[in-house]
Scaffold this motif. Structure first.
Motif, short mmCIF file in Angstrom:
data_model
loop_
_atom_site.label_atom_id
_atom_site.label_comp_id
_atom_site.label_asym_id
_atom_site.label_seq_id
_atom_site.Cartn_x
_atom_site.Cartn_y
_atom_site.Cartn_z
N GLY A 1 15.19 13.10 13.17
CA GLY A 1 15.37 12.76 11.77
C GLY A 1 16.54 11.86 11.44
O GLY A 1 16.66 11.39 10.31
N HIS A 2 17.43 11.60 12.41
CA HIS A 2 18.61 10.78 12.14
C HIS A 2 18.70 9.56 13.07
O HIS A 2 19.67 8.81 13.01
CB HIS A 2 19.89 11.60 12.32
CG HIS A 2 20.13 12.58 11.23
ND1 HIS A 2 20.70 12.23 10.03
CD2 HIS A 2 19.86 13.90 11.14
CE1 HIS A 2 20.78 13.29 9.26
NE2 HIS A 2 20.28 14.31 9.90
N TYR A 3 17.71 9.38 13.92
CA TYR A 3 17.81 8.32 14.92
C TYR A 3 16.41 7.79 15.18
O TYR A 3 15.46 8.56 15.39
CB TYR A 3 18.40 8.89 16.22
CG TYR A 3 18.61 7.88 17.32
CD1 TYR A 3 19.82 7.22 17.47
CD2 TYR A 3 17.60 7.60 18.24
CE1 TYR A 3 20.02 6.30 18.49
CE2 TYR A 3 17.79 6.68 19.26
CZ TYR A 3 18.99 6.03 19.38
OH TYR A 3 19.18 5.11 20.39
N ASP A 4 16.24 6.47 15.13
CA ASP A 4 14.94 5.89 15.46
C ASP A 4 15.11 4.55 16.15
O ASP A 4 16.21 3.96 16.17
CB ASP A 4 14.05 5.77 14.21
CG ASP A 4 14.68 4.96 13.09
OD1 ASP A 4 15.57 4.14 13.39
OD2 ASP A 4 14.29 5.13 11.93
N VAL B 1 8.98 2.48 16.48
CA VAL B 1 8.57 2.70 17.86
C VAL B 1 8.68 4.17 18.23
O VAL B 1 7.76 4.77 18.78
CB VAL B 1 9.43 1.86 18.84
CG1 VAL B 1 9.02 2.12 20.28
CG2 VAL B 1 9.31 0.38 18.50
N GLU B 2 9.82 4.78 17.88
CA GLU B 2 10.03 6.20 18.19
C GLU B 2 11.11 6.74 17.28
O GLU B 2 12.04 6.02 16.89
CB GLU B 2 10.42 6.39 19.66
CG GLU B 2 10.37 7.83 20.13
CD GLU B 2 10.50 7.96 21.64
OE1 GLU B 2 10.42 9.09 22.14
OE2 GLU B 2 10.69 6.92 22.32
N SER B 3 10.99 8.02 16.94
CA SER B 3 11.97 8.67 16.07
C SER B 3 12.45 9.96 16.72
O SER B 3 11.67 10.66 17.38
CB SER B 3 11.35 8.99 14.70
OG SER B 3 12.27 9.64 13.85
N PHE B 4 13.74 10.25 16.56
CA PHE B 4 14.35 11.44 17.14
C PHE B 4 15.09 12.22 16.05
O PHE B 4 15.87 11.64 15.30
CB PHE B 4 15.34 11.08 18.26
CG PHE B 4 14.77 10.17 19.32
CD1 PHE B 4 14.16 10.69 20.45
CD2 PHE B 4 14.84 8.80 19.19
CE1 PHE B 4 13.65 9.86 21.43
CE2 PHE B 4 14.33 7.96 20.15
CZ PHE B 4 13.73 8.49 21.28
#
Length: 734
Positions: free
Chosen positions: A280-283, A275-278
């Motif tokens: 590089g360490h959180y999605d 859905v969304e990625s932040f």
């Protein structure tokens, strides 16, 4: 290049204790950047690290003798290496590393690798180069010292001479398989494990959980936490298994959202989408499943969850999974929205005996279960409803991973790194290039320098709590004796009474552990530190009384990160009471938020620091020495178990994780710790701040002992923070 690699059979393990060796690393990476017109680029480049020197080429210099590097520089002691995690670049899932200067945020550059294994190896390569720069600086050697250029004749027929000769010269460590691995093709190179620092393999806080094995299935053990048994309605359970591959390979399989692959091992989260990625360490992921695989006569279900992952300094991976909501995924017609149980994954490489090539890792999946049927199932009730529940499907994921990887030898053997001796007529990085001091650019300058050649070159891209009760084991009951601690202070002088009754910080001192929004001085028996014989047997001991006394704490609200707090007129260091103290250590934890916060701890000694002691070397030494020695051990004594897992209980070398700035003046040393300088640390502290009003946190700081005369270690200072209130932070006017 591939034929040459496959023909080489002289693999070897890197030994960071080798004093005379100059180790070389090389391989293909993507160099990421921004053109002068503002567009992003990702150029395929051949990277070469030799000692402290780094060079970047358009083509493999081994196959193209005489080719000149397009970027060239040396690694200095202020270099920082950060894993930015996974990023989608040109329809490729790549793992990004940032190389920067600790003292200048504008000096930074990014490279991307095909796999998590390659990213880890490149981080180790740069950290090893930085370590050499630090050693040269501390030993007073010439930082422009010429590199050893002796050649190696490593013909396959001379294997015995290779072992003797290689121990005194250099090793070439190839990272990656070249452009073809950047196209996501599988590698069959043998895996090698590298260790560049003496990170402890066990935890540094005594475990509060009491785990009991209640079931075994398919080689996986199922545990239940008995700590709060019969108190809480929910239970904490975990599944644990040893998997025959590296932690990085398991991480890649777990993070992949390819449907065909997940169908082979995951009975629940096989139909998922990003859905969304932040950063590089959180999605955030959205998934659906047909409940006929779990329960009967129910509508289809969907779920949304977030996952955050990071790699610790000890090489272990931690993944946090939490139920989530997202505006892009409102309730869907025909589906019933359900919640995924909060859970954590921990993936840890295991040491293997000498001579054994196959790597192993320990995978632990912990989750919170709210199900009465759990108690029937754990007692071997085969008809339990629990086997048709979501928690059961989650517990089975470890078994699925184990069987899937075991059935795919290409994953077991997959390895982007081989350490091997090479028969190269001339090293592509020549020391002749470094004879002129004028070309001695730091590499983060070289990698971020604008180059028109970078834009015009046709790359022909080929898509890379502590339990403060007494410890259980007898060997851990040894604590640091006072005489060992007093070696750091000048005992020839009488101690000065630390009467700080008139000194107060903005955060009040609590009466006991039940008090809230305050600080207290905890017992340090919950911490484990290196013992006298640690270098021989890795034995740790119980932490004793801190060397320095905590005299005050400031909890500040600031518009932007505040450095040099000790120079502020309202700081206690500037008061007459503070000026009379022999020594004060000011520890400023800068918390990124809106607004920003600073937690300032003041530790004082009752005697001057003894000359030539480890503390004196730290206080008056170089920033590089301080970065390599300053450790913090965190412990969530009370609070949500997910926060405990995120924070961990492992000692962290702060200077290698985040940016630390030091200011030595008069009778104090101030350490400004910028938590916001690391994307991973920002995420963790963000989770902590969300639960801060319900947390009891212990922090211990110490100087790492690496030599025999520096052991046993001692606790430099400690603090317990009891359920802080965000609103109690105060502002200091300039």
């Amino acid at each position: 290049m591939m034929e040459a690699l496959n023909a080489s059979s002289g693999s070897g393990r890197f030994d960071h204790h080798e004093e005379k060796g100059i180790f070389e690393y090389f391989g293909w990476v993507y160099h990421l950047g921004v053109h002068s017109m503002g567009s992003d680029y990702h150029h395929l480049r051949f990277l070469f690290v030799k000692g402290k020197c780094v060079a970047m080429y358009k083509r493999d210099p081994h196959e193209n003798p005489g080719i000149k590097p397009i970027r060239l520089g040396v690694v200095g002691p202020t270099l920082m290496v950060e894993n930015l995690g996974q990023r989608r670049i040109a329809n490729m899932d790549l793992y990004v590393i940032r190389i920067s200067n600790r003292l200048d945020d504008s000096k930074k550059g990014d490279i991307a690798c095909a796999t998590a294994t390659e990213a880890q190896r490149w981080m180790e390569a740069f950290n090893h180069a930085k370590q050499q720069a630090e050693n040269d600086l501390s030993s007073g050697g010439d930082p422009r010292e010429k590199l050893n250029q002796e050649e190696l004749d490593l013909d396959h027929r001379n294997r015995h001479s290779v072992k003797r000769f290689g121990s005194g010269l250099r090793k070439l460590i190839r990272i990656g398989q070249g452009p073809e691995i950047l196209s996501r093709q599988s590698s069959r190179t043998r895996t090698r494990s590298f260790s560049f620092d003496g990170f402890d393999k066990d935890q540094d806080v005594f475990e509060e959980h009491q785990w009991k094995c209640v079931r075994t299935m398919s080689g996986v053990r199922i545990f239940e936490d008995l700590t709060n048994y019969k108190i809480n309605k929910s239970v904490l359970a975990k599944s644990v298994a040893v998997i025959d591959t590296s932690a990085e390979n398991v991480l890649e399989v777990f993070l992949s959202i390819e449907r065909e692959k997940r169908y082979e091992w995951d009975m629940l989260m096989c139909d998922i989408e990003l859905v969304e990625s932040f950063d590089g360490h959180y999605d955030v992921l959205y998934g659906t499943y047909d409940p006929k695989y779990l329960t009967r006569w129910n509508s289809k279900r969907d779920f949304i969850f977030s996952r955050q992952w990071f790699r610790g300094q000890d090489g272990n991976y931690t993944i946090l999974q939490l139920p989530a909501t997202h505006k892009k995924k409102p309730p869907r017609s025909g589906y019933r929205r359900t919640k995924i149980n909060p859970s954590t994954w921990e993936i840890r490489n295991l040491n293997t005996p000498m001579g054994v090539d196959r790597q192993k890792c320990l995978v632990t999946h912990t989750l919170e279960i709210h199900s009465v049927s759990w108690f029937h199932w754990k007692n071997n009730n085969q008809n339990s409803k629990f086997e048709r529940s979501i928690p059961y499907a989650l517990l089975c994921q470890v078994a699925g991973l184990k069987e899937y990887i075991g059935a795919n030898p290409s994953i077991q053997q997959k390895n982007a790194t081989s350490a091997r001796h090479a028969n190269i007529a001339k090293s592509p990085v020549s020391s002749a290039k470094y004879e002129d001091d004028d070309v001695q650019d730091e590499f983060y300058d070289a990698i971020t320098a604008y180059s028109s050649d970078e834009e015009t070159y046709d790359d022909q891209e080929r898509k890379a709590k502590p339990n403060n009760a007494s410890p259980h084991t007898a060997s851990n009951k040894i604590s640091v004796p006072a005489p060992e601690i007093m070696r750091e202070l000048d005992t020839t002088l009488d101690p000065i009474p630390l009467d700080v009754s008139g000194v107060h910080g903005s955060l009040r001192k609590g009466n006991d552990d039940k008090d809230t929004d305050c600080w207290t001085c905890p017992s340090c028996e919950g911490f484990k530190i290196r013992g006298k014989n640690y270098l021989k047997d890795n034995t740790k001991i119980v932490g004793g009384d801190p060397l320095l006394k905590l005299i005050a704490v400031d909890w500040l609200k600031v518009d932007k990160a505040m450095d040099r707090v000790a120079l502020h007129p309202k700081c206690l260091v500037q008061l007459e009471e503070g000026k009379k103290l022999p020594f004060i250590l000011v520890f400023n934890l800068q918390v990124p938020a809106k607004p920003n916060y600073s937690l300032v701890l003041y530790y004082a000694s009752d005697r001057p620091i003894k000359e030539d002691s480890l503390l004196a070397k730290f206080v008056d030494g170089s920033d590089a020495f301080r970065d390599s020695r300053f450790k913090l051990i965190p412990s969530i004594v009370e609070g949500y178990w997910m926060v405990k897992r995120a924070v961990g209980t492992k000692a962290c070398l702060l200077g290698k994780a985040v940016t630390c700035k030091y200011h030595r003046q008069d009778n104090f040393l101030e350490i400004d710790l910028d938590i916001g300088s690391s994307s991973v640390a920002r995420r963790v502290i963000g989770l902590v701040m969300g639960y801060v009003t319900s947390l009891v946190v212990d922090l211990a700081i110490l100087i790492e002992g690496k030599e025999e005369d520096e052991l046993p270690e001692y606790i430099l200072g400690a603090v317990r923070l009891n359920r802080l209130s965000i609103d109690s932070a105060v502002s200091w006017e300039s």
